[in-house]
Design a protein around this motif. Sequence first.
Motif, PDB file in Angstrom:
ATOM      1  N   ALA A  90       0.828  -1.209   0.000  1.00  0.00           N
ATOM      2  CA  ALA A  90       0.000   0.000   0.000  1.00  0.00           C
ATOM      3  C   ALA A  90       0.861   1.257   0.000  1.00  0.00           C
ATOM      4  N   MET A  91       1.955   1.253   0.807  1.00  0.00           N
ATOM      5  CA  MET A  91       2.811   2.433   0.852  1.00  0.00           C
ATOM      6  C   MET A  91       3.523   2.655  -0.468  1.00  0.00           C
ATOM      7  N   LEU A  92       4.015   1.574  -1.095  1.00  0.00           N
ATOM      8  CA  LEU A  92       4.697   1.720  -2.383  1.00  0.00           C
ATOM      9  C   LEU A  92       3.738   2.256  -3.438  1.00  0.00           C
ATOM     10  N   LEU A  93       2.481   1.737  -3.440  1.00  0.00           N
ATOM     11  CA  LEU A  93       1.508   2.209  -4.432  1.00  0.00           C
ATOM     12  C   LEU A  93       1.170   3.673  -4.201  1.00  0.00           C
ATOM     13  N   MET A  94       1.034   4.069  -2.918  1.00  0.00           N
ATOM     14  CA  MET A  94       0.725   5.470  -2.604  1.00  0.00           C
ATOM     15  C   MET A  94       1.836   6.375  -3.136  1.00  0.00           C
ATOM     16  N   ARG A  95       3.079   5.995  -2.857  1.00  0.00           N
ATOM     17  CA  ARG A  95       4.189   6.833  -3.315  1.00  0.00           C
ATOM     18  C   ARG A  95       4.271   6.832  -4.836  1.00  0.00           C
ATOM     19  N   ALA A  96       4.006   5.669  -5.460  1.00  0.00           N
ATOM     20  CA  ALA A  96       4.049   5.610  -6.924  1.00  0.00           C
ATOM     21  C   ALA A  96       3.001   6.542  -7.521  1.00  0.00           C
ATOM     22  N   SER A  97       1.790   6.567  -6.922  1.00  0.00           N
ATOM     23  CA  SER A  97       0.745   7.410  -7.489  1.00  0.00           C
ATOM     24  C   SER A  97       1.045   8.882  -7.258  1.00  0.00           C
ATOM     25  N   LEU A  98       1.852   9.192  -6.213  1.00  0.00           N
ATOM     26  CA  LEU A  98       2.206  10.593  -6.004  1.00  0.00           C
ATOM     27  C   LEU A  98       3.247  11.048  -7.021  1.00  0.00           C
ATOM     28  N   TYR A  99       4.141  10.134  -7.423  1.00  0.00           N
ATOM     29  CA  TYR A  99       5.219  10.553  -8.308  1.00  0.00           C
ATOM     30  C   TYR A  99       4.850  10.459  -9.776  1.00  0.00           C
ATOM     31  N   ARG A 100       3.839   9.615 -10.097  1.00  0.00           N
ATOM     32  CA  ARG A 100       3.467   9.489 -11.495  1.00  0.00           C
ATOM     33  C   ARG A 100       2.541  10.626 -11.887  1.00  0.00           C
TER      34      ARG A 100
ATOM     35  N   GLY B 104      10.893   2.157  15.592  1.00  0.00           N
ATOM     36  CA  GLY B 104       9.635   2.756  16.021  1.00  0.00           C
ATOM     37  C   GLY B 104       8.883   3.336  14.838  1.00  0.00           C
ATOM     38  N   LEU B 105       9.626   4.006  13.911  1.00  0.00           N
ATOM     39  CA  LEU B 105       8.968   4.571  12.729  1.00  0.00           C
ATOM     40  C   LEU B 105       8.398   3.468  11.857  1.00  0.00           C
ATOM     41  N   ALA B 106       9.126   2.329  11.759  1.00  0.00           N
ATOM     42  CA  ALA B 106       8.622   1.227  10.942  1.00  0.00           C
ATOM     43  C   ALA B 106       7.327   0.680  11.524  1.00  0.00           C
ATOM     44  N   VAL B 107       7.271   0.524  12.864  1.00  0.00           N
ATOM     45  CA  VAL B 107       6.042   0.017  13.478  1.00  0.00           C
ATOM     46  C   VAL B 107       4.914   1.023  13.305  1.00  0.00           C
ATOM     47  N   LEU B 108       5.244   2.338  13.425  1.00  0.00           N
ATOM     48  CA  LEU B 108       4.218   3.366  13.229  1.00  0.00           C
ATOM     49  C   LEU B 108       3.669   3.303  11.811  1.00  0.00           C
ATOM     50  N   ALA B 109       4.550   3.093  10.816  1.00  0.00           N
ATOM     51  CA  ALA B 109       4.087   2.991   9.427  1.00  0.00           C
ATOM     52  C   ALA B 109       3.157   1.805   9.262  1.00  0.00           C
ATOM     53  N   SER B 118      -6.370   5.233   6.403  1.00  0.00           N
ATOM     54  CA  SER B 118      -5.193   6.099   6.437  1.00  0.00           C
ATOM     55  C   SER B 118      -4.006   5.343   5.864  1.00  0.00           C
ATOM     56  N   VAL B 119      -3.227   6.021   5.034  1.00  0.00           N
ATOM     57  CA  VAL B 119      -2.031   5.418   4.435  1.00  0.00           C
ATOM     58  C   VAL B 119      -0.866   6.365   4.649  1.00  0.00           C
ATOM     59  N   TRP B 120       0.253   5.795   5.006  1.00  0.00           N
ATOM     60  CA  TRP B 120       1.505   6.536   5.149  1.00  0.00           C
ATOM     61  C   TRP B 120       1.934   7.029   3.770  1.00  0.00           C
ATOM     62  N   ALA B 121       2.052   8.349   3.580  1.00  0.00           N
ATOM     63  CA  ALA B 121       2.365   8.851   2.239  1.00  0.00           C
ATOM     64  C   ALA B 121       3.773   9.400   2.131  1.00  0.00           C
ATOM     65  N   GLY B 122       4.501   9.528   3.226  1.00  0.00           N
ATOM     66  CA  GLY B 122       5.858  10.029   3.108  1.00  0.00           C
ATOM     67  C   GLY B 122       6.377  10.498   4.452  1.00  0.00           C
ATOM     68  N   HIS B 123       7.698  10.530   4.568  1.00  0.00           N
ATOM     69  CA  HIS B 123       8.310  10.979   5.816  1.00  0.00           C
ATOM     70  C   HIS B 123       9.607  11.686   5.474  1.00  0.00           C
ATOM     71  N   ASP B 124       9.750  12.904   5.985  1.00  0.00           N
ATOM     72  CA  ASP B 124      10.956  13.671   5.738  1.00  0.00           C
ATOM     73  C   ASP B 124      11.915  13.439   6.895  1.00  0.00           C
ATOM     74  N   THR B 125      13.076  12.808   6.611  1.00  0.00           N
ATOM     75  CA  THR B 125      13.951  12.443   7.724  1.00  0.00           C
ATOM     76  C   THR B 125      14.635  13.663   8.340  1.00  0.00           C
ATOM     77  N   GLU B 126      14.761  14.762   7.602  1.00  0.00           N
ATOM     78  CA  GLU B 126      15.459  15.912   8.171  1.00  0.00           C
ATOM     79  C   GLU B 126      14.565  16.690   9.118  1.00  0.00           C
ATOM     80  N   SER B 127      13.366  17.042   8.661  1.00  0.00           N
ATOM     81  CA  SER B 127      12.479  17.812   9.536  1.00  0.00           C
ATOM     82  C   SER B 127      11.620  16.897  10.403  1.00  0.00           C
ATOM     83  N   ASN B 128      11.659  15.551  10.135  1.00  0.00           N
ATOM     84  CA  ASN B 128      10.891  14.571  10.909  1.00  0.00           C
ATOM     85  C   ASN B 128       9.393  14.852  10.840  1.00  0.00           C
ATOM     86  N   VAL B 129       8.933  15.208   9.645  1.00  0.00           N
ATOM     87  CA  VAL B 129       7.504  15.465   9.444  1.00  0.00           C
ATOM     88  C   VAL B 129       6.924  14.302   8.649  1.00  0.00           C
ATOM     89  N   LEU B 130       5.796  13.794   9.152  1.00  0.00           N
ATOM     90  CA  LEU B 130       5.139  12.646   8.527  1.00  0.00           C
ATOM     91  C   LEU B 130       3.950  13.139   7.707  1.00  0.00           C
TER      92      LEU B 130
END
Lengths: 103, 160, 93
Positions: A90-100, B104-109, B118-130
């Motif tokens: 699900a995470m890979l698909l979400m990121r793929a849809s954001l970049y495509r 911890g971040l992996a378990v949170l994801a 809800s789906v995890w859409a990205g995480h910025d490692t520098e500013s630590n914003v999810l």
Amino acid sequence: MNAMSVPLWAALPAAALLVVGGLLTLVGSLGLLRLHDFHARIHAPTMGSTLGAGCILLASILVSSALAQRPVVHELLIAVFVVLTSPVTAMLLMRASLYRPRG
Amino acid sequence: MRRRVPVLPVFLLVMWLALNGSFAPAQIALGVLFAGLVTLAVAALRPVFAWPRRFDVAVRLFVVVLVDVIRSNIAVGRIILGASKRQPHVGFVKIPLELRDPHGLAVLAMIITGCPGSVWAGHDTESNVLTLHILDLQDEVTWIRTVKQRYERPLMEIFG
Amino acid sequence: MNHVLPWAVYFALMCVSVAMGCATIRLLRGPQAQDRVLALDTLYISGMLVVLTLGIGFGSGIYFDIALLIALFGFVGATAMAKFLLRGEVIEP
């Protein structure tokens, strides 16, 4: 079907779990058709892969334990595996849809 | 130095015995051999080690996540069944995190993506914003509070 | 003897089969490639559930191994395709 020889104490909860799990999977998959946007659709199949699969696996554990007359828990391996892997896709698909580009 | 529990070989041994469905001495010996060899082979791939500290908090977090999965399943089911009248309003939420531990971040994801809606859409490692993607976004503040209080705080206690 | 469990097995089989049908329609119709990969992901999970339900119905333990294999290979396939959509290659140097 062999399922008629299952004792009643296991058959009733297993039947209820099977019905609930089947309905959850059906509704989750129906969401693929009824929602209009890919970003909304990506949420729908999660229903089938979390609670739907969980209910059917629990029913399977109940029935096989009752038939073998000892606790059989190896179905938990599938549960652990699905819980660990389905978020990755699900995470890979979400990121793929954001970049495509959309179109 | 804390005593370290070898989680991976124990897990592999339990998995081997469960798959074979027997506790015969020969199976245990094979399982120990298999678990040891795989652990040695995998050790080079994992430079960062994690040791969960608080098992009581982990069990409580598991129960909380189970309840949330059931609740969000019902919520998403109602949204799908009512979709002919009203399409859900999708949206993104940005959440500043304090949790830094990679495990911890992996378990949170896993928790966030495992809950329907809800789906995890990205995480910025520098500013630590999810960045989260939400199926039906009504108010952002509730989501930020839910993630930070229900999931992030126990994870920070578990992984330190 | 009780007939509750066989009927529940039939009902669950019907539900999951219709779910697979929905996923197939989305697989064939999906406007974008990620829709098709998402439908494939749903399809293998539902297929695994069909095999598990059949295993309950026949009271046999062999179906468990098939379900485990479907879960393994379905995950590898779906992830490889999602990764390909994301970066244009599956295994990066």
